[in-house]
Design an enzyme around this catalytic site. Structure first.
Site, short mmCIF file in Angstrom:
data_model
loop_
_atom_site.label_atom_id
_atom_site.label_comp_id
_atom_site.label_asym_id
_atom_site.label_seq_id
_atom_site.Cartn_x
_atom_site.Cartn_y
_atom_site.Cartn_z
N ASN A 1 0.82 -1.20 0.00
CA ASN A 1 0.00 0.00 0.00
C ASN A 1 0.86 1.25 0.00
O ASN A 1 2.09 1.20 0.08
CB ASN A 1 -0.97 -0.02 1.18
CG ASN A 1 -2.32 0.57 0.81
OD1 ASN A 1 -2.41 1.47 -0.03
ND2 ASN A 1 -3.37 0.06 1.43
N HIS B 1 23.73 0.78 12.44
CA HIS B 1 25.06 1.38 12.56
C HIS B 1 25.82 0.70 13.68
O HIS B 1 25.23 0.14 14.61
CB HIS B 1 24.95 2.88 12.86
CG HIS B 1 24.42 3.68 11.71
ND1 HIS B 1 25.23 4.13 10.70
CD2 HIS B 1 23.18 4.08 11.41
CE1 HIS B 1 24.50 4.79 9.83
NE2 HIS B 1 23.25 4.77 10.23
N ALA C 1 -1.27 -2.91 13.28
CA ALA C 1 -0.95 -1.53 12.91
C ALA C 1 -0.16 -0.84 14.01
O ALA C 1 -0.45 -1.00 15.19
CB ALA C 1 -2.24 -0.76 12.63
#
Length: 190
Positions: free
Chosen positions: A89, A119, A162
């Site tokens: 999406n 990192h 979500a």
């Protein structure tokens, strides 16, 4: 350094020193991705045209079942691997230098962010990059605003709710939610 040498190096999981020839290739691929993303994101395209541009971005064939809703963001593009019947999406970001492997029948929601680089913790090497792949199993569903961190595997049939931030592998056929994402229950278990 050519693309194959670059992909072989980053897919080996070795640290990328800065500066280095590999880092220079990162920069070159970033500029190419910016050019191609501008074409994808800044004007209307049919589904076939979107797949054609995505193939240019990834430098590999894209099957006719991919559905992608622009805008789409990446800073490389060359290490994204997509299965059959995948839906991505709008406003998805894939930092794919470490490799993103998406299985079949996968749904990826709005604003999902898949990150494959970290990192070094050592302040003297902080600019160095640590590539680590993300693997998304068949039938997985990533909800809107999900963030997946480097080195994560999301199992077949899993659901990531979500807004979740995935910091650990997700077992097949489970539902995870939260920050950091934690097991809620198994799929289809009430």
């Amino acid at each position: 350094m050519d693309l194959k040498e670059f992909l072989d190096y980053v897919n080996s999981g070795k640290e990328v020193e800065s500066p280095s020839e590999v880092q220079e290739m990162f920069d070159k691929l970033l500029l190419e991705a910016i050019r191609i993303k501008s074409k994808l994101n800044c004007e209307y395209h049919t589904e076939d045209e979107i797949r054609e541009i995505f193939a240019e971005l990834t430098s590999q064939p894209v099957n006719g079942t991919l559905r992608l809703v622009p805008p789409f963001h990446t800073d490389c593009g060359k290490n994204i691997h997509v299965g059959e019947n995948v839906f991505i999406n709008s406003n998805c970001t894939m930092q794919d230098q470490g490799g993103i492997f998406i299985g079949d029948n996968v749904l990826i929601g709005h604003n999902a962010c898949l990150l494959t680089l970290n990192h070094s913790e050592d302040p003297q090497k902080r600019a160095n990059l640590l590539p680590s792949p993300i693997k998304i199993g068949n039938g997985a569903w990533l909800g809107s605003n999900v963030t997946v961190l480097p080195g994560i595997t999301i199992g077949d049939g899993a659901i990531v709710a979500a807004g979740a931030v995935v910091t650990k592998d997700v077992e097949p056929n489970t539902i995870v939610a939260g920050i950091p994402a934690k097991l809620v229950r198994k799929v289809n278990e009430k």
